[in-house]
Design a protein around this motif. Structure first.
Motif, PDB file in Angstrom:
ATOM      1  N   GLU A  74      16.284 -22.405 -17.438  1.00  0.00           N
ATOM      2  CA  GLU A  74      17.418 -22.456 -18.358  1.00  0.00           C
ATOM      3  C   GLU A  74      18.214 -23.744 -18.189  1.00  0.00           C
ATOM      4  OE1 GLU A  74      21.583 -20.018 -18.910  1.00  0.00           O
ATOM      5  OE2 GLU A  74      19.784 -18.888 -18.372  1.00  0.00           O
ATOM      6  N   GLU A  75      18.490 -24.115 -16.934  1.00  0.00           N
ATOM      7  CA  GLU A  75      19.281 -25.322 -16.690  1.00  0.00           C
ATOM      8  C   GLU A  75      18.510 -26.583 -17.073  1.00  0.00           C
ATOM      9  OE1 GLU A  75      22.480 -25.587 -15.736  1.00  0.00           O
ATOM     10  OE2 GLU A  75      22.635 -23.406 -15.814  1.00  0.00           O
ATOM     11  N   SER A  76      17.225 -26.602 -16.788  1.00  0.00           N
ATOM     12  CA  SER A  76      16.423 -27.781 -17.116  1.00  0.00           C
ATOM     13  C   SER A  76      16.266 -27.955 -18.619  1.00  0.00           C
ATOM     14  CB  SER A  76      15.038 -27.682 -16.457  1.00  0.00           C
ATOM     15  OG  SER A  76      14.237 -28.775 -16.802  1.00  0.00           O
ATOM     16  N   ASN A  77      16.082 -26.853 -19.318  1.00  0.00           N
ATOM     17  CA  ASN A  77      15.979 -26.874 -20.781  1.00  0.00           C
ATOM     18  C   ASN A  77      14.937 -27.889 -21.252  1.00  0.00           C
ATOM     19  OD1 ASN A  77      16.657 -26.033 -23.395  1.00  0.00           O
ATOM     20  ND2 ASN A  77      18.234 -27.605 -23.620  1.00  0.00           N
ATOM     21  N   GLY A  78      13.824 -27.928 -20.538  1.00  0.00           N
ATOM     22  CA  GLY A  78      12.730 -28.809 -20.925  1.00  0.00           C
ATOM     23  C   GLY A  78      12.819 -30.217 -20.381  1.00  0.00           C
ATOM     24  N   LYS A  79      13.901 -30.551 -19.667  1.00  0.00           N
ATOM     25  CA  LYS A  79      14.051 -31.914 -19.158  1.00  0.00           C
ATOM     26  C   LYS A  79      13.023 -32.218 -18.077  1.00  0.00           C
ATOM     27  CE  LYS A  79      17.523 -35.135 -17.332  1.00  0.00           C
ATOM     28  NZ  LYS A  79      18.952 -35.302 -16.974  1.00  0.00           N
ATOM     29  N   LEU A  80      12.808 -31.267 -17.143  1.00  0.00           N
ATOM     30  CA  LEU A  80      11.824 -31.416 -16.081  1.00  0.00           C
ATOM     31  C   LEU A  80      11.011 -30.133 -15.965  1.00  0.00           C
ATOM     32  CD1 LEU A  80      13.862 -33.079 -13.152  1.00  0.00           C
ATOM     33  CD2 LEU A  80      12.261 -34.196 -14.723  1.00  0.00           C
ATOM     34  N   PRO A  81       9.740 -30.239 -15.601  1.00  0.00           N
ATOM     35  CA  PRO A  81       8.944 -29.025 -15.376  1.00  0.00           C
ATOM     36  C   PRO A  81       9.395 -28.303 -14.114  1.00  0.00           C
ATOM     37  CG  PRO A  81       7.681 -30.978 -14.803  1.00  0.00           C
ATOM     38  CD  PRO A  81       8.948 -31.474 -15.437  1.00  0.00           C
ATOM     39  N   ILE A  82       9.180 -27.008 -14.088  1.00  0.00           N
ATOM     40  CA  ILE A  82       9.587 -26.158 -12.967  1.00  0.00           C
ATOM     41  C   ILE A  82       8.344 -25.526 -12.344  1.00  0.00           C
ATOM     42  CG2 ILE A  82      10.954 -24.163 -12.259  1.00  0.00           C
ATOM     43  CD1 ILE A  82      12.613 -26.572 -13.283  1.00  0.00           C
ATOM     44  N   MET A  83       8.255 -25.644 -11.033  1.00  0.00           N
ATOM     45  CA  MET A  83       7.165 -25.031 -10.272  1.00  0.00           C
ATOM     46  C   MET A  83       7.760 -24.003  -9.320  1.00  0.00           C
ATOM     47  SD  MET A  83       4.016 -26.910  -8.316  1.00  0.00           S
ATOM     48  CE  MET A  83       5.060 -28.107  -7.488  1.00  0.00           C
ATOM     49  N   ALA A  84       7.009 -22.926  -9.052  1.00  0.00           N
ATOM     50  CA  ALA A  84       7.477 -21.853  -8.193  1.00  0.00           C
ATOM     51  C   ALA A  84       6.689 -21.819  -6.895  1.00  0.00           C
ATOM     52  CB  ALA A  84       7.339 -20.496  -8.896  1.00  0.00           C
ATOM     53  N   GLY A  85       7.385 -21.709  -5.787  1.00  0.00           N
ATOM     54  CA  GLY A  85       6.718 -21.495  -4.514  1.00  0.00           C
ATOM     55  C   GLY A  85       6.272 -20.045  -4.380  1.00  0.00           C
TER      56      GLY A  85
END
Length: 310
Positions: A74-85
């Protein structure tokens, strides 16, 4: 659903994000959002990883992991990809975490080998492949366990499957193994390097980036060092290396995660303390870290024109 990541996305400085907690050890979502916004405003970062070692993924429930991934997306809103550990001890638990992370919008998972015991290579191959096939989530191997390193033969087998997009070579590996990985598999997967006190050397050898604790504590300096290496500015990269290398050296004396959070707090990003029983540094370790952090912050202000505490 977010776009699934490929090996070409897991490059550059891709910091792991700490997980803030309230005094009662519940998730502090407000503090997480504030820290994410600070990271998202740093030029040159290529992605964010939540729920890894720095994010205390070993101490999170699957539902808490899903929550913090959702907040980051939600915070990134497409600005950076998110990876989960994904840090687990069974295939079932790892699969659940990967599925929930994907539902929350993660584009890939960073998958740690089972932590407590040492399966055979065939069983490890099944572990990684089964989690991918059941969850549909591309993954990077988190090669962090000294007692269970993922060596070149197994990584080569995994690279022939569709799920593997990269590896995070950490304390389960070394510079020799990193070189073998880059030469043998660098055209198939992203080979990143997370020995923080040796990042200069690994990046110079051709590592594609870093998903490491130092990328979380001093992301601007890590971006500057990585870019300097790509530009063959060895003098600058080496200077930043010597500014930074004592920080992971002192953190690694005891309780990596507690030390990492301690350093991040010192830089002006309030992320609180770890979930018990992991405390923060005390005595000589704390004093050494404070001195090293002050030196790094002063260099950053003088040379990059930023004030972390602002």
């Amino acid at each position: 659903m977010s776009r699934l990541l490929t090996k070409d996305d897991v490059v550059g400085i891709f910091p792991p994000v700490p997980t803030p907690f309230n005094a009662d050890e519940s998730l502090d979502i407000g503090a997480l959002r504030a820290d994410l916004q600070k990271l998202l405003n740093i030029p040159g970062l290529t992605g964010l990883c939540l729920g890894g070692t720095t994010g205390e993924g070993y101490a999170l429930t699957p539902q808490e992991l899903q929550t913090i991934i959702g907040v980051a997306v939600e915070e990134s809103n497409g600005k950076l990809p998110i990876m989960a550990g994904v840090i687990a001890t069974t295939t079932a638990d790892a699969t659940l975490r990967a599925k929930l992370a994907g539902e929350a919008g993660a584009g890939a998972v960073m998958l740690t080998p089972p932590m407590y015991q040492s399966p055979r290579d065939d069983d490890l191959f099944g572990y990684f492949n089964d989690v991918y096939e059941a969850s549909g989530m591309p993954y990077i191997v988190y090669n962090v366990l000294p007692h269970l390193p993922i060596l070149l033969p197994l990584m080569t087998r995994l690279a022939e499957t569709p799920g593997l997009i990269g590896t995070k070579e950490s304390v389960g590996g070394n510079l020799d193994l990193l070189g073998d990985m880059i030469q043998t598999l660098g055209d198939k997967i992203s080979v990143t390097w997370a020995h923080d006190w040796q990042f200069f050397m690994g990046a110079a050898m051709g590592a594609s980036g870093s998903v490491s604790g130092l990328a979380s504590t001093f992301p601007r300096l890590m971006v500057a060092m990585f870019n300097a290496i790509q530009e063959n500015n060895v003098h600058l990269a080496r200077e930043i290396h010597y500014i930074l290398y004592q920080i992971p050296k002192y953190i690694s004396m005891r309780n990596w995660v507690g030390g990492n959070k301690y350093v991040i707090n010192l830089t002006g990003r309030p992320v609180g303390k770890c979930r018990r029983p992991f405390g923060e540094p005390v005595g000589e370790q704390a004093a050494n870290l404070k001195r090293a952090v002050d030196q790094a912050m002063a260099w950053e202000r003088a040379n990059l024109g930023v004030d972390l505490a602002a």
